[in-house]
Design an enzyme around this catalytic site. Sequence first.
Site, PDB file in Angstrom:
ATOM      1  N   SER A   1      -9.656   1.984   3.245  1.00 49.16           N
ATOM      2  CA  SER A   1      -8.806   2.731   2.346  1.00 49.16           C
ATOM      3  C   SER A   1      -7.800   1.862   1.586  1.00 49.16           C
ATOM      4  O   SER A   1      -7.236   2.316   0.598  1.00 49.16           O
ATOM      5  CB  SER A   1      -8.028   3.790   3.136  1.00 49.16           C
ATOM      6  OG  SER A   1      -7.140   3.176   4.053  1.00 49.16           O
TER       7      SER A   1
ATOM      8  N   LYS B   1       0.864  -1.182   0.000  1.00 51.44           N
ATOM      9  CA  LYS B   1       0.000   0.000   0.000  1.00 51.44           C
ATOM     10  C   LYS B   1       0.904   1.237   0.000  1.00 51.44           C
ATOM     11  O   LYS B   1       1.954   1.232   0.656  1.00 51.44           O
ATOM     12  CB  LYS B   1      -0.874  -0.047   1.253  1.00 51.44           C
ATOM     13  CG  LYS B   1      -1.878   1.093   1.392  1.00 51.44           C
ATOM     14  CD  LYS B   1      -2.695   0.954   2.689  1.00 51.44           C
ATOM     15  CE  LYS B   1      -3.749   2.039   2.823  1.00 51.44           C
ATOM     16  NZ  LYS B   1      -4.558   1.901   4.049  1.00 51.44           N
TER      17      LYS B   1
ATOM     18  N   SER C   1      -9.696  -0.325   7.467  1.00 53.63           N
ATOM     19  CA  SER C   1      -9.134  -0.239   6.113  1.00 53.63           C
ATOM     20  C   SER C   1      -8.422  -1.475   5.582  1.00 53.63           C
ATOM     21  O   SER C   1      -8.099  -1.522   4.401  1.00 53.63           O
ATOM     22  CB  SER C   1      -8.185   0.946   6.020  1.00 53.63           C
ATOM     23  OG  SER C   1      -8.920   2.120   5.879  1.00 53.63           O
TER      24      SER C   1
HETATM   25  N1  GLN Z   1     -12.994   4.341   6.674  1.00 53.71           N
HETATM   26  C1  GLN Z   1     -12.433   4.802   7.900  1.00 53.71           C
HETATM   27  C2  GLN Z   1     -12.006   6.240   7.749  1.00 53.71           C
HETATM   28  O1  GLN Z   1     -12.253   6.793   6.742  1.00 53.71           O
HETATM   29  C3  GLN Z   1     -11.279   3.935   8.290  1.00 53.71           C
HETATM   30  C4  GLN Z   1     -10.060   4.211   7.487  1.00 53.71           C
HETATM   31  C5  GLN Z   1      -8.870   3.383   7.898  1.00 53.71           C
HETATM   32  O2  GLN Z   1      -8.989   2.370   8.559  1.00 53.71           O
HETATM   33  N2  GLN Z   1      -7.715   3.865   7.516  1.00 53.71           N
HETATM   34  O3  GLN Z   1     -11.447   6.833   8.620  1.00 53.71           O
END
Ligand code: GLN
Length: 481
Positions: A149, A74, A173
């Site tokens: 994400s 990532k 994420s």
């Molecule tokens: N979807 C959540 C956010 O937007 C979690 C994102 C994540 O785990 N990085 O904060």
Amino acid sequence: MTLQELSQKLARKEISSMELTQNYFKRIQSLNPKINCYLTLCEETALKQAQASDQRRAEGKTIGLLDGIPIALKDIFITEDIRTTCGSKILENYIPPYEGSTALAFKNAGTVLLGKLNMDEFAMGSSNEFSAFGPVRNPWNLDCIPGGSSGGSAAAVAADLCAATMGTDTGGSIRQPASLCGVVGLKPTYGRVTRSGLIAFASSLDQAGPMTKDITDCAMLMNLVAGYDPKDSTSLNVPVPDYTASLNKSVKGMRIGIPKEYFIDGIDTQVATSVRNAAKKFEELGATVEEISLPNTKYAVPAYYIIAPAEASANLARFDGVRFGYRTPDPKDLLELYEKSRGHGFGAEVTMRIVIGTFVLSTGYYDSYYIKAQKVRTLIKNDFLNAFKNFDAILTPTSPTPAFKLGEKTDDPLKMYLSDIFTIPANLAGLPGLSLPCGFSKEGLPIGMQLIGKHLEESTLLQLGFTYEQATEWHKKRPAL
Ligand code: GLN
């Protein structure tokens, strides 16, 4: 092929790392234009790494099971001399001068780094639509989002554009995109895997973990990345088990709790049914399953959306055009330098989070928002600790729905935020959470279940996941691309 299969093929010299790497790049060339999961390709260095691996093998100096296997990371993981954007325009041209701990672990294991994977900007998002470099598409249906994400990571594993990868999980994420793309994703216990060399979003919640084709591969990557790192002050200095060694242990007599608060109105019925069926399967396999209650669950999303932006507003202060990131060409003074660099560099979602985070930390609001959210966080953690007095693991859906269509939730932040309603609690409590495939919707989209474990009990989760996998076929299905 899985990591395990590739590792065996390489060991038997049925294929070379060079051939494998070239095959992956061929596949990436033909499929990445459709899926958009790679932001940066490292073809030149990858081929060199592959060649070096083949050379080691020829000389009998192979490093370990992962030597020569093509992986990807990532784009939140710092990689020396390789562009690391974190999905943001502000870091579009950022080339880190050092190797982050995770990238270094993979390098030292002899793996081949194919490239860096797309993600929501600064890991804020649940659909990968908030990337500055265009959305990623779900390999199971190109009109759908892959989750976020770590959407690029989940899509790359599902479409076999890399053998395995690492994502990060602050509120879901790793697990949510794994679930939506039909792959395995593990968010380890907070402190189990280093955060060093990870671009920080919310430091008390962030955790890196594997995203793989099956549970065995997940255990193999845990063996690589778990453990103490003196470069991360919250890293836990405790012994690490061999995660592959205990996979085969029986789950007979294990106690699984199903929280009633996780089967709420608005959850897709196919998701609920698939998870209930998985519970039955666990019973057939010898575990006991009982309903439990985690009464403070409904406060998890609101508490998270105070704590995470608060920490993000502090962490993202370093991207100011001076210390890091894009700098506006001709500012008239220092203030304008900050305003224009940040204003131009950050996307709308990230800007909103910084504003919310700054607000909840400001005088007069700190007690009523930030401190209150921290207290709620403790209540949520206590709910879990109580449940774990009588249970070994907790079974829930990973995401309330299968993958949704691109554009469906981008105008409504609350709808988007609810995508992580089942994953956020484990981050607030610092607990490990594993997502693995447990079905398909009638539209042919993957459905995932989540197993949450006690602190540092990743092996229990992997053991349950492995046993389930042996008794089912979901993880063997691949998208027809
Ligand atoms: N979807 C959540 C956010 O937007 C979690 C994102 C994540 O785990 N990085 O904060």
